[in-house]
Design an enzyme around this catalytic site. Structure first.
Site, PDB file in Angstrom:
ATOM      1  N   HIS A 143      70.611  72.876  40.348  1.00  0.00           N
ATOM      2  CA  HIS A 143      69.991  74.204  40.327  1.00  0.00           C
ATOM      3  C   HIS A 143      68.733  74.154  39.480  1.00  0.00           C
ATOM      4  CE1 HIS A 143      72.310  73.914  36.638  1.00  0.00           C
ATOM      5  NE2 HIS A 143      71.543  74.872  36.126  1.00  0.00           N
ATOM      6  N   ASP A 166      66.715  76.672  36.523  1.00  0.00           N
ATOM      7  CA  ASP A 166      67.143  77.734  35.610  1.00  0.00           C
ATOM      8  C   ASP A 166      66.434  79.068  35.798  1.00  0.00           C
ATOM      9  OD1 ASP A 166      69.085  76.238  34.427  1.00  0.00           O
ATOM     10  OD2 ASP A 166      67.870  75.570  32.749  1.00  0.00           O
ATOM     11  N   HIS A 187      68.303  70.249  38.139  1.00  0.00           N
ATOM     12  CA  HIS A 187      69.254  69.430  37.380  1.00  0.00           C
ATOM     13  C   HIS A 187      70.680  69.880  37.670  1.00  0.00           C
ATOM     14  CE1 HIS A 187      68.301  72.986  34.960  1.00  0.00           C
ATOM     15  NE2 HIS A 187      69.524  72.894  34.464  1.00  0.00           N
ATOM     16  N   ARG A 223      84.312  68.155  27.303  1.00  0.00           N
ATOM     17  CA  ARG A 223      82.886  68.030  27.004  1.00  0.00           C
ATOM     18  C   ARG A 223      82.386  69.341  26.416  1.00  0.00           C
ATOM     19  NH1 ARG A 223      78.178  69.976  29.536  1.00  0.00           N
ATOM     20  NH2 ARG A 223      76.424  68.537  29.800  1.00  0.00           N
TER      21      ARG A 223
END
Length: 729
Positions: free
Chosen positions: A580, A582, A652, A662
């Protein structure tokens, strides 16, 4: 049907010509009960605008709403009458293919006259003669750009009907995403008492269903949910065909201007006039392809809109195990591009997968697609003939048009135009991406211990950087403990399955929520303060490195943890977060990125501050605009910061977290002060309030503490609240 086909060109011209004559005739005849019939919607609109400028808000709202409803009703009546009159004149039509068909011209006239009479009577029962007349191009433009809603949002605001004002504002903004004033109005409505998120409804959504399905199908495809993706792509194809047919019907039933009304002086005889009018109709129907393939608020259509959907559909059908469906869809796609090598290779693969299932291998193309292609080809032949012989002007909306449809005399020009378009597309693919964000990587890093690990060159992009040493191991441990302590409370996600994949859980924490938890004694206040301070630390680093010429404000801060669900990772092919951009909506097929809601268009700079590396997967990766070609990868580790400009230069995603947990701090920054993170300021005000209570207990505190406190309190007075979006990197 040989005779019928032989006379097709001529009697279709008669058909349209007679319909136009009858439309004009009916529009000039009176009606008994005019008051109960639909009035001209353009007249209602003009009256509404006049009332608006006279500040007669109640009357303006009434008339503007009536103009919108009347236009919708007119289109609906036209469609209903078209369907009702399909069978009119069928007896005369059938005689065209019989012995009596030698009088084909009379039977053709009989057919179109009966059809015209049916339409005239049907529409005349519901619409005034004036309401049947064509509207001006100015009115068409006003409604196509949704300007009535622009007037309505102000009108309802003046009438203090804020929910209706919010809906009108949203409807207008969808078609005008670059209208900054309306964007600001929407943000103001969001902060007003009594206005809820569900009030921001697009009132024209009925005409955009195919785009809703298109976006939904892409989302399911990105998350590797092949059965759901196949279902949505099928629905999208069907809705696209339906919208196209609806547009074509309006071309037929709407009142048409005769050639002399169009300024065509050289059209003399009945046949010439009928041909010119019929070609105009066919051109209108062909242009429906462009109309349906253009998103609201965009200038250009998406090329090959229907073939693109079919390409997606056959791939997801194959991955979902519906091989027979994939064969049918691929055969349908080959009707558009019969010699496409990739499609032919895929068809061979599907045959091999089916093995000895000869019945499935012989599955024909979808009937509705075959009809669509055959009809379009016949129309193009007539239109290109009109270009060659009757000096008619026509712009072909399709890239798939075969060369043999174009007359020999026009092919040289047609080939040159096509070659020019192909060269332009190749140039667009090859040209270097330009970042217009105003950032320029390579500025100084002043914080001691912070080093540049990867720059633009290593990351194969523009305005990208990876810094190490931004946090110490101890600070990483403190924020990880904060995330663990707040996991069950969080800010609304509370360990639910991730919004992007069913194979991971997702937890989130904001600065304000962390502060409130510290007040409740659930987390350490010093850790909450560190979470806040890290945002400012990152802002200073990136503001310097990217040499921002203007101020840079924190727009949103989000502590995010993703955990792999044990026992649910086998055969996993999806991403933790799909590719996508941002601050705009990425369309990999067209390589366009549209800066419009629901994208966070105010974001200018993005950052991820990693806290740990004891997990599998979860790597950040950058791609080209095709969302497939990976240009760089970043492996997480404690204190590592990845920063990059938020625009289309930097698509990204995040690879799947297949084991462990994570955690990272996601941050976004903006140049516009209006979109700064108000939750941070609210947290700062709460800390200042804590300082005030301390001062009251200790009267020996210095006066400058009180001054600082009063300034913080003053900043918080009367402040409108703009909340950040809870998406994450």
């Amino acid at each position: 049907m040989a005779l019928l086909f032989g006379y097709f060109t001529v009697y279709v011209a008669f058909h349209i010509f007679i319909l136009a004559v009858f439309n004009l005739t009916s529009a000039n005849q009176g009606s008994g009960s005019v008051l109960s019939l639909l009035q001209p919607y353009d007249r209602l609109y003009y009256r509404g605008v006049r009332s608006y400028f006279n500040e007669d808000w109640g009357k303006a709202a009434e008339l503007l709403e009536k103009s919108i409803v009347t236009k919708e009703s007119l289109f609906r009546i036209r469609r209903q009458c078209h369907d009702k009159c399909v069978a009119a004149g069928r007896d005369a039509f059938n005689k065209l293919d019989t012995q009596e068909g030698s009088l084909w011209d009379l039977w053709a006239l009989d057919w179109v006259q009966q059809k015209a009479e049916c339409l005239r009577f049907c529409i005349g029962r519901s619409v005034t003669p004036a309401g049947q007349l064509p509207v001006s191009t100015d009115i068409e433009y006003e409604f196509s750009t949704r300007n009535p809603y622009n007037f309505l949002q102000v009108t309802y605001y003046k009438l203090e009907k804020l929910q209706k004002a919010a809906s009108a504002a949203q409807t207008y903004f969808v078609a005008n995403p670059s209208h900054l004033e309306m964007r600001n109005n929407i943000e103001k409505y969001r902060r007003m008492k009594g206005v809820a998120e569900e009030d921001f409804q697009d009132r024209e959504l009925e005409n955009e269903k195919h785009w809703v399905l298109y976006d939904s199908a892409l989302q399911y495809e990105a998350s590797s949910d092949w059965p759901q993706a196949a279902e949505k792509w099928k629905a999208c194809v069907n809705e696209t065909l339906r919208q196209t047919e609806e547009c074509r019907v309006q071309c037929v039933v709407a009142s048409q201007r005769l050639p002399e009304d169009r300024g065509v002086d050289s059209v003399d005889g009945v046949f010439e006039r009928a041909a010119a009018l019929s070609l105009s109709l066919l051109s209108c129907q062909q242009s429906c392809v462009t109309q349906v393939a253009t998103r609201p608020g965009r200038i250009s259509a998406q090329e090959d809109f229907l073939p693109t959907q079919l390409e997606h559909l056959h791939i997801v059908q194959f991955k979902a195990g519906d091989i027979r469906g994939a064969v049918q869809t691929l055969r349908s796609l080959l009707l558009f591009y019969p010699s496409d090598k990739d499609s032919i290779d895929n068809l061979q693969l599907y045959y091999e997968t089916l093995g000895g299932d000869t019945e499935s291998q012989s599955t024909p193309p979808a009937q509705e697609i075959a009809k669509y292609v055959n009809r379009s080809l016949q129309e193009k032949k007539l239109l290109y003939f009109g270009m060659e012989s009757l000096d008619f002007s026509f712009i072909d909306p399709d890239l798939w048009t075969p060369e043999d449809v174009v007359p020999e005399s026009l092919r040289e020009v047609w080939r040159a135009e096509k070659e020019k378009m192909n060269e332009k597309m190749k140039e667009g693919e090859q040209q270097e991406e330009v970042d217009d964000s105003g950032f320029f990587a390579g500025g100084p890093i002043r914080q001691v211990g912070v080093t540049i690990t990867m720059d633009d060159e290593v990351l194969n992009g523009t305005n990208r950087v990876v810094l190490d040493g931004v946090m110490t191991e101890k600070e990483c441990d403190r924020i990880l403990q904060l995330a663990t302590a707040a996991a069950s409370a969080g800010d609304g996600y509370r360990g639910r399955r991730s919004p992007h994949t069913p194979h991971e859980t997702f937890e989130g924490l904001t600065v304000l929520r962390a502060l409130k938890l510290s007040h409740d004694g659930l987390v350490n206040q010093s850790d909450a303060r560190l979470l806040h301070e890290l945002g400012e630390r990152v802002r200073i680093l990136l503001h310097s490195y990217f040499r921002s010429p203007s101020g840079l404000f924190v727009s949103f801060t989000h502590l995010v943890c993703r955990s792999a669900i044990a026992g649910d990772q086998e055969g996993r092919l999806d991403l933790s977060h799909p590719v996508h951009v941002d601050n705009c909506l990425l369309e990999p097929e067209t390589k366009q990125c549209w800066k419009e809601p629901p994208a966070f268009i105010h974001r200018d700079l993005s950052a991820i501050l990693y806290l740990n590396d004891n997990f599998d997967g979860g790597e950040l990766f950058f791609t080209n605009r095709d969302a497939k070609t990976v240009t760089a990868r970043v492996k997480p580790s404690c204190g590592r910061l990845a920063g990059f400009s938020s625009g289309p230069i930097n698509p990204h995603g995040v690879t799947a977290v297949t084991k462990g947990r994570r955690c990272a701090l996601a941050l976004w920054f903006t140049k516009e002060k209006l979109y700064r993170d108000m939750e941070r300021e609210e947290a700062e005000a709460m800390w200042a309030a804590d300082g005030q209570s301390v001062v009251k207990e200790d009267e020996e505190k210095a006066d400058n503490t009180a001054n600082a406190r009063s300034q913080a309190t003053e900043r918080s007075k009367g402040r409108g609240r703009v909340t950040g979006g809870k998406d994450e990197l």
